[in-house]
Design a protein around this motif. Structure first.
Motif, short mmCIF file in Angstrom:
data_model
loop_
_atom_site.label_atom_id
_atom_site.label_comp_id
_atom_site.label_asym_id
_atom_site.label_seq_id
_atom_site.Cartn_x
_atom_site.Cartn_y
_atom_site.Cartn_z
N UNK A 36 8.01 -15.01 17.18
CA UNK A 36 8.08 -15.10 15.71
C UNK A 36 9.31 -14.36 15.19
N UNK A 37 9.61 -13.20 15.81
CA UNK A 37 10.78 -12.43 15.38
C UNK A 37 12.07 -13.21 15.64
N UNK A 38 12.13 -13.93 16.75
CA UNK A 38 13.32 -14.74 17.07
C UNK A 38 13.49 -15.86 16.04
N UNK A 39 12.37 -16.50 15.67
CA UNK A 39 12.41 -17.58 14.65
C UNK A 39 12.90 -17.04 13.31
N UNK A 41 14.53 -14.34 12.72
CA UNK A 41 15.90 -13.84 12.80
C UNK A 41 16.90 -14.98 12.59
N UNK A 42 16.64 -16.14 13.19
CA UNK A 42 17.51 -17.31 12.99
C UNK A 42 17.52 -17.75 11.53
N UNK A 43 16.34 -17.77 10.92
CA UNK A 43 16.23 -18.16 9.50
C UNK A 43 16.98 -17.16 8.63
N UNK A 44 16.82 -15.87 8.95
CA UNK A 44 17.49 -14.81 8.19
C UNK A 44 19.01 -14.94 8.32
N UNK A 45 19.49 -15.22 9.54
CA UNK A 45 20.93 -15.37 9.76
C UNK A 45 21.50 -16.53 8.95
N UNK A 46 20.78 -17.66 8.95
CA UNK A 46 21.22 -18.84 8.17
C UNK A 46 21.22 -18.53 6.68
N UNK A 47 20.16 -17.86 6.21
CA UNK A 47 20.07 -17.51 4.78
C UNK A 47 21.19 -16.56 4.38
N UNK A 48 21.52 -15.61 5.26
CA UNK A 48 22.62 -14.68 4.98
C UNK A 48 23.96 -15.38 4.93
N UNK A 49 24.15 -16.33 5.84
CA UNK A 49 25.39 -17.12 5.87
C UNK A 49 25.53 -17.96 4.59
N UNK A 50 24.43 -18.59 4.18
CA UNK A 50 24.43 -19.40 2.95
C UNK A 50 24.74 -18.55 1.72
N UNK A 51 24.15 -17.34 1.67
CA UNK A 51 24.39 -16.44 0.55
C UNK A 51 25.85 -16.00 0.51
N UNK A 52 26.40 -15.67 1.68
CA UNK A 52 27.80 -15.25 1.76
C UNK A 52 28.73 -16.37 1.29
N UNK A 53 28.44 -17.60 1.71
CA UNK A 53 29.23 -18.76 1.29
C UNK A 53 29.18 -18.93 -0.23
N UNK A 54 27.98 -18.78 -0.81
CA UNK A 54 27.82 -18.94 -2.26
C UNK A 54 28.60 -17.88 -3.03
N UNK A 55 28.58 -16.64 -2.53
CA UNK A 55 29.30 -15.55 -3.20
C UNK A 55 30.81 -15.80 -3.13
N UNK A 56 31.29 -16.26 -1.98
CA UNK A 56 32.73 -16.57 -1.83
C UNK A 56 33.14 -17.69 -2.79
#
Length: 198
Positions: A36-39, A41-56
């Motif tokens: 569950x932590x691996x799942x 973590x992947x979701x969190x990484x994608x969400x963080x990447x999407x947020x970073x893209x939106x801020x840029x």
């Protein structure tokens, strides 16, 4: 600052991406099992990447608007009329200058649209004829929505005209919105006052 509808949309987009990131972070913290932590973590990484893209994207948009604001400003504070009729109009005020060393010049353009009053036969007729008050209420709602469409188109058109290097002295005082040849209503090109259809 120049007309900022696109910035408001970006702020909404960032807020949504931040919400998804916070949700993913909460799920990551709550996950106990390794799988569950691996799942999460992947979701969190994608969400963080999407947020970073939106801020840029927002930073780029703000830089563009700051640069545009040195040469033109389109006032998007337009109050709707208390009551609508079939002849709709929107007045857009602006100021502009050719270079940052020039004085500001103010102006305005009024966009006009006559609503097509012919009945829409693609919509099934009601079983009972609505009351006169109900008909008027429905008309006001429809005209209000059309007015909002006209307003958005008018603001975007003036902004885009200046973005493309348009000369503010050549903006007409009034412009009759062109209608879609199929629907008889407004479309995305109806307020392009500098690009007349051939």
């Amino acid at each position: 600052m120049s007309f900022t509808a696109s910035s408001r949309e970006l702020w909404t987009y960032i807020a949504r991406k931040l919400h998804y990131f916070e949700q993913a972070l909460t799920k990551q913290r709550q996950a106990k099992a390794p799988r569950k932590r691996a799942e999460t973590e992947n979701t969190l990484r994608r969400a963080g990447s999407d947020l970073s893209f939106a801020v840029e994207a927002m930073k780029r948009r703000m830089e563009e608007e700051q640069k545009e604001g040195q040469l033109f400003y389109v006032d998007d504070q337009i109050v709707p009329p208390y009551r609508f009729d079939k002849r709709l109009s929107v007045r857009v005020s602006y100021r502009w200058r050719r270079t940052v060393d020039d004085e500001w010049t103010s102006g305005s353009i009024t966009f006009v649209h006559d609503v097509d009053l012919r009945p829409d036969y693609t919509i099934p007729a009601p079983k009972r004829k609505p009351s006169a008050a109900r008909q008027e209420q429905d008309r006001q709602t429809e005209w209000s929505q059309t007015w909002e469409h006209l307003t958005r188109g008018a603001l975007y058109s003036v902004r885009d005209y200046f973005r493309e290097g348009g000369d503010g002295d050549k903006i007409p005082r009034t412009f009759q919105a062109t209608v879609d040849s199929h629907t008889g209503g407004l479309n995305n090109y109806s307020t392009r006052f500098w690009r007349q259809p051939a």
